[in-house]
Design a protein around this motif. Structure first.
Motif, short mmCIF file in Angstrom:
data_model
loop_
_atom_site.label_atom_id
_atom_site.label_comp_id
_atom_site.label_asym_id
_atom_site.label_seq_id
_atom_site.Cartn_x
_atom_site.Cartn_y
_atom_site.Cartn_z
N THR A 18 -9.72 0.32 -6.06
CA THR A 18 -10.54 1.75 -5.60
C THR A 18 -9.93 1.69 -4.43
OG1 THR A 18 -12.97 0.55 -6.30
CG2 THR A 18 -12.73 1.69 -4.23
N LEU A 19 -9.31 1.18 -3.38
CA LEU A 19 -8.37 1.53 -2.95
C LEU A 19 -7.50 2.36 -3.10
CD1 LEU A 19 -7.94 -2.07 -0.57
CD2 LEU A 19 -9.19 0.68 -0.35
N TRP A 20 -6.67 1.75 -4.08
CA TRP A 20 -5.85 3.23 -4.53
C TRP A 20 -6.34 4.06 -4.91
CZ3 TRP A 20 -2.21 2.19 -9.63
CH2 TRP A 20 -0.96 2.67 -9.77
N LEU B 17 -6.68 10.03 -13.39
CA LEU B 17 -7.25 9.11 -14.62
C LEU B 17 -7.21 7.20 -13.82
CD1 LEU B 17 -9.51 8.46 -16.59
CD2 LEU B 17 -7.67 8.02 -18.30
N ALA B 18 -8.36 7.15 -13.22
CA ALA B 18 -8.03 5.66 -12.95
C ALA B 18 -9.47 5.22 -12.92
CB ALA B 18 -8.29 6.20 -11.06
N PHE B 19 -9.29 3.27 -13.12
CA PHE B 19 -10.73 2.52 -13.34
C PHE B 19 -10.98 2.15 -12.23
CE2 PHE B 19 -7.31 4.56 -16.64
CZ PHE B 19 -8.31 4.55 -17.67
N GLU B 20 -12.04 1.33 -12.28
CA GLU B 20 -12.71 1.22 -10.93
C GLU B 20 -13.25 -0.40 -10.98
OE1 GLU B 20 -17.10 1.14 -10.29
OE2 GLU B 20 -16.69 0.48 -8.39
N THR B 21 -11.35 -1.14 -11.83
CA THR B 21 -11.44 -2.50 -11.86
C THR B 21 -11.77 -3.39 -10.95
OG1 THR B 21 -9.12 -2.63 -11.48
CG2 THR B 21 -10.43 -2.22 -13.54
N THR C 248 0.91 -1.17 -0.08
CA THR C 248 0.02 0.28 0.18
C THR C 248 0.55 1.27 0.57
OG1 THR C 248 -1.71 -1.23 1.19
CG2 THR C 248 -2.39 0.96 1.55
N GLY C 249 2.03 1.32 0.62
CA GLY C 249 2.75 2.20 0.86
C GLY C 249 2.90 2.61 -0.67
N GLY C 250 3.52 1.66 -1.65
CA GLY C 250 4.44 1.89 -2.85
C GLY C 250 3.36 2.74 -3.23
N TRP C 251 1.50 2.44 -3.61
CA TRP C 251 1.06 3.20 -4.45
C TRP C 251 1.13 4.86 -3.85
CZ3 TRP C 251 -4.45 0.11 -2.68
CH2 TRP C 251 -4.57 -0.89 -2.65
N GLU C 252 1.75 5.19 -2.21
CA GLU C 252 1.30 6.66 -1.86
C GLU C 252 2.41 7.00 -2.19
OE1 GLU C 252 -0.06 6.53 2.45
OE2 GLU C 252 0.87 7.89 2.56
N SER C 253 3.42 6.01 -1.97
CA SER C 253 5.08 6.62 -2.83
C SER C 253 5.05 7.29 -4.73
CB SER C 253 5.84 5.74 -2.10
OG SER C 253 5.73 4.10 -3.31
N ALA C 254 4.35 6.65 -4.80
CA ALA C 254 4.23 7.06 -7.08
C ALA C 254 3.52 7.96 -7.04
CB ALA C 254 3.65 5.20 -7.42
N LEU C 255 2.36 8.29 -5.87
CA LEU C 255 1.75 9.67 -6.46
C LEU C 255 2.23 10.85 -5.68
CD1 LEU C 255 -2.12 7.57 -5.18
CD2 LEU C 255 -1.19 8.31 -7.97
N LEU C 256 2.68 10.61 -4.16
CA LEU C 256 3.56 11.98 -3.27
C LEU C 256 4.92 11.99 -4.19
CD1 LEU C 256 3.39 10.79 0.06
CD2 LEU C 256 2.12 12.45 -1.09
N ASN C 257 6.00 11.43 -5.12
CA ASN C 257 6.68 11.67 -5.75
C ASN C 257 6.38 12.64 -6.87
OD1 ASN C 257 9.37 10.73 -4.14
ND2 ASN C 257 8.42 8.93 -3.91
N THR C 258 5.45 12.24 -7.30
CA THR C 258 5.51 12.90 -8.57
C THR C 258 4.59 13.73 -8.82
OG1 THR C 258 4.03 11.20 -9.18
CG2 THR C 258 6.08 10.68 -10.17
N LEU C 259 3.02 13.78 -7.98
CA LEU C 259 2.45 14.58 -7.97
C LEU C 259 1.52 15.44 -7.13
CD1 LEU C 259 -0.52 11.98 -8.86
CD2 LEU C 259 0.77 13.50 -10.90
N SER C 260 0.81 16.93 -7.05
CA SER C 260 0.99 17.52 -6.17
C SER C 260 -0.11 17.61 -5.99
CB SER C 260 1.38 18.71 -6.80
OG SER C 260 3.18 19.12 -7.01
N PRO C 261 -1.28 18.39 -4.64
CA PRO C 261 -2.00 18.45 -4.41
C PRO C 261 -2.99 19.19 -5.41
CG PRO C 261 -0.94 19.10 -2.08
CD PRO C 261 0.15 18.70 -3.53
#
Lengths: 390, 390, 390, 390
Positions: free
Chosen positions: A97-99, A88-92, A70-83
């Motif tokens: 959904t958790l991501w 774009l994501a997909f409800e598979t 789960t931390g890997g999701w967060e690190s991917a987003l925090l490092n590259t994006l800004s609040p």
């Protein structure tokens, strides 16, 4: 867990991760802790990183966190994006959904394309969504390769093509937690910017390590992120890793285990490992068909190699079946998560696994169906054996 | 680490953490992974949490993260504070500085009281700083109990009194990473709001678990935080933990190890464990004195039970000494960190340790000083033995 | 064995011993060696002996040798008999023949009643033989309880009755190597004078310990033996054991494992353990019947709980089948030994085993028969599952 | 042993064997049992035998028994001699006496040359005894290389020369249990006919394996022996071993450990291993001298590399000292055996050992002497450190 009472024989841990950890890895993990700042440590770091990159099929860095996946999701987003950034994501399924939820908690705006949990991501939808974003407001496309909750794969290569077809600049982030070392995966060839994965699935380790394979583009982008965070920072990881160290105490003994796991994958051959997973998944589906039960996955091109989600007949509860199987046959199956709780159970055929373990697993399911009074046809195991013996 | 060449005998891992992990714990960690969502898992969770709370001397929850201790700093700050909030911290050494850096990366404003790295926190300074904040702009006071980089303790009880004496409402957060189960520590009695700790020190485990012991006040405050984060969220941890589960995959095998470590602490008795650490620290200081070397710690009321930082005579490099000792005697000593790099080496006497291991450790230092040509008086080991034999 | 190449998944060790050693026992055996002459050692000795005696159902001593089971045969004979003494033995299979060979090598005269390897010992024959020995020249009757090479049990209770019926004074010695903790066994009630057993079967340990449970009569008799030997001497064992020690260095780590194995048997309950073995043996026979193959055992009252010997159809070689199964399915089956080499393979269902492991085992056999082109009916696994699910 | 109470830190197992087993070996031993009749097993057998022969410095076979070392004495005698045969042996200490006792129990006539337990075998005596046997009635000369009970070595090479000088045809049998991989030992060069050794000393394993390295002459002689035995038969071992198998179930997991132990010896280099033992023995003697205590060994050319036997001052009991050290410092020292019970304690410096473990060991002795009130000079540890730091 300290055993309070002996259940004879080995437990069958047939959830879709954590997978059964081979004894050889557990023994490797039992080596003494060493000084992570000592002169010998860089050898371990570099050896592990080199072999790990080969599994991601990348020549770029793979960052290793002492953390759950789960931390890997967060690190991917925090490092590259800004609040405030849009993704774009997909409800598979449940984990997609958790991501998405993680992204929202981090202050991102998520364009979450609804799904029925029975299909992977439609690359045409990806193209359409990106085509409708001429100004590039979408900063990242998030895709789960193997959706662990449904046993359904999304076509990562096709999504890459969709992004490229409209020349959209968004980063491409893929959750390969349940697909790495199970399904064909190509970080570099598919131009994935961040691949998120974890230790406790195809890598055959206990939980406790999260991974981010990163592209140059992702690293460049990370320099502009305004998100506030520290633990997950790539920059400090990359700087320290280059010298064989970590910015804070790494998960030493899991690294020992990872080193050994990668040796084992290399001994078997990554292609063989993936072919083995595909074969076991196919055998499982043959059994499910023979039982007359329905696979949650509707598209045969999207079957996962790692897990098969089986729908219960109406009026029967998957969790009751699972509990009966647990108590009677010492086997853990995966529960239905989120929207499919109670209506689905999942068979994990992932990690360090072989034909006879699969036969035992399917036997446990077939006997469990019988004991629980779930309507089904006999002969699922038999059909699987005929396939496996070919 | 897969051994490439055998160095005879056991490695002496005398850094101030990770500490030597007892074989008994390594064996406990080698038990098979189980389903963290299965019916048996809550027994493990609850058993571990109950025993762990006793070590923190708290009746409040202790949150367990699959993470390095550094993550515990971040979770403490993210859950309770909001970007722009002001915190009061003290430069007692390298780790206090790192925690300050984390706070800054998270967007907090840190009032960082400078220090000379040779003293703990002066409670009078705490009082003065808080007294100068009548509007309560300081939202939290951060203190490191045992500063691992200097071997110096700060008086947590006195700081609590200082806070109370001016009726300041700030949260009180303590880093007990290197003091838990080594020095006397009382989360509830000292009204600490968040105690941060980790697995690889007094708890005798490999690295990979971070802890937050939390107060009701901290939990209440956390409901108002606007920080953007997900992995570290207390609310989801507390909700799931109450039922014996975790919001994401926990570090299963480290929990097995923790369960066993807590059994071992209970068998020895926590008070005995702490007395043992105090005795070994004292013996170490006696040796250092006998060698004619200087302890980095100037205040005898602030000696740490876990580690002793020894100053090198002018013109001698601590890292050269450490490397010689590593190569010749198969022992790892702690390096000087940050401001004291090269001028200090640290002897860890922490975790699962006994008199003869300490005698071996001090022998390695004394022989190393001799081999490296560092001016010193002989007889440090001898003096320590006389103390230990009393 | 240091793995040179990873075969995925767990090996299925389905020979009739050594059996699959549970990880829990392997971990127990990994504890550090202690001083076998130290003050703590007697606790281990006495604890193990007390629990071990309960498995033999005896209140008399059980002697533990650091030796393979074969040594237990020799010790039984050497301690009680003298060169030239006559013993009565029965050719029930390969191991009965080996024991006879040992007796001959030791200078005993063996009256070896021939057998067809498809039946256990006929108690009427025992009676007849003893009845023909009015002067008591036969000093001992040797019987193998479970003949591992054939999967056939002999009726120990009936043999006891036969001996008693003619009031013959011979000692009664039983090989319970493959029956202890698998089949009902009662050393005291059946008035067995020496029961020989070993560690690597129902006791779930690696090989390396041999046992002699001895009666008062056997001990008395041993005082008159003129055989020349030292290692196997009961007298020194009994004297030392009484104080918790051994006359020479014991197999310390196997004793740790034995201690844990006995805990596991007690947790499950010895009666449950035996019932489990009986159930798995029955399921195996159901599969063999369904395949249309012939059980070597002709008398249904003599089926072994531990192993099932299956006859190959004419013209097919068991060892070719076994090799194919080994290479393709990572499973070891027992070879035909001695007279039945090549014509029989043996399925071990012994030790730490459960329904799903058995299902995997039978699946491997059924697929192997198919791959090797051995004529058989499909459906053996299916039939076994139906039995197991009842 | 299941730990009932935690004693902090590692136990110091400083008896002269079993020695401290490295974790790496314990982990190797925890690998799953495999089929000892399977197709992979011969690789292990041959690999181990080849490496093991190199440690004995022989190109002849080394037979491996699942047995305690004591069994190796018996097998040496039973295979080569016949009841009534005469052997020449020397009372160098407790184990020489035990071997003599074994010989007598086996029906051999022992010419046992008395000794004072403070010297090794005098080769002049050997020559004299053999010279007085012109008819070659003495069939074997038995010598203990390192007498574990006294810490005294006998000169094997000189004894060989003594035998040759009178052209005596006796077999030459040497107990190298406590010298193999500790002291220089050369089976072939010294024309030893049977070298007896065991696993739990210089080979760093738990107890449970006994060895016989045999010469062609010994094998030839064995064909004429009339002794009655089975378990120890060389002929069956040699025949089976040639194909990589064993005549009965071998100690599989100890063979795994042996494989790893031999790797470790090779990594360090056998000469380095022996030099390390010599250096530690010398450091120990320096400490004993400094304490003003007396070494049991009177001849400085006969000091053992493995163990040092220290005499207690009059009126002080060695076992009381040992018990105090055990209870207070978690260290086991060797007891005085036989004639020197109570008057001697033994320090084992054998197997997997290093300078700091030795420093801890000597520190425990010095503190123990002080606590027990045994008259001694301080400074033994200090003196040893000065030697070790050279």
């Amino acid at each position: 867990m300290t055993e309070s009472k002996h259940s004879p024989g080995r437990h069958f841990l047939q959830i879709p991760g954590p997978s059964n950890v081979p004894d050889r890895i557990l023994r490797a993990m039992a080596a003494p802790v060493v000084d992570h700042r000592g002169p010998e440590f860089p050898k371990l770091t570099h050896r592990v990183q080199e072999k790990l990159a080969a599994v991601f099929k990348t020549s770029q860095p793979v960052i290793i966190y002492p953390a759950s996946g789960t931390g890997g999701w967060e690190s991917a987003l925090l490092n590259t994006l800004s609040p405030g950034d849009k993704v774009l994501a997909f409800e598979t399924g449940h984990f997609a959904t958790l991501w998405k939820n993680v992204a929202e908690k981090l202050g991102l705006e998520v364009d979450f394309v609804p799904g029925d949990w029975r299909h992977g991501i439609d690359s045409k939808t990806v193209r359409k969504e990106l085509d409708a974003d001429p100004n590039g407001e979408i900063k990242a496309v998030l895709a789960v390769h193997t959706e662990t909750s449904t046993g359904i794969n999304s076509g990562i290569s096709a999504i890459r093509e969709a992004i490229d077809s409209v020349l959209h600049p968004a980063l491409f982030m893929v959750d390969a937690v349940s697909s790495l070392a199970c399904s064909d995966y190509r970080h570099d060839e598919w131009k994935v910017d961040v691949t998120v994965s974890a230790s406790q699935k195809g890598l055959m380790l206990p939980p406790g390590l999260a991974f981010n394979a990163v592209s140059d583009k992702a690293i460049e982008t990370s320099k502009k992120s305004t998100a506030k965070h520290s633990y997950w920072r790539w920059d400090e990881m990359l700087t320290n890793n280059a010298r064989g160290y970590f910015p804070y105490t790494p998960g030493t003994n899991l690294l020992y285990g990872l080193d050994e796991a990668l040796n084992m994958l290399n001994e078997e051959g990554l292609d063989n490992v993936i072919a083995r997973h595909a074969r076991h998944a196919q055998a499982t589906r043959i059994a499910v068909d023979a039982w007359g039960l329905e696979n949650l996955c509707l598209n045969e091109n999207e079957y996962s190699n790692s897990t098969t989600a089986v729908m219960m007949p109406d009026g029967f509860d998957a969790d009751e079946l699972r509990l009966k199987i647990f108590e009677r046959f010492n086997m853990s199956l995966g529960m239905g998560l989120g929207k499919v709780k109670g209506s689905v159970f999942r068979i994990g055929h992932i990690g360090d696994f072989n034909d006879l373990m699969l036969a035992g697993t399917l036997s446990g399911v077939e006997m469990g169906l019988s004991i629980a009074g779930v309507p089904h046809n006999k002969g699922g195991v038999q059909a699987a054996l005929e396939y496996l013996a070919k």
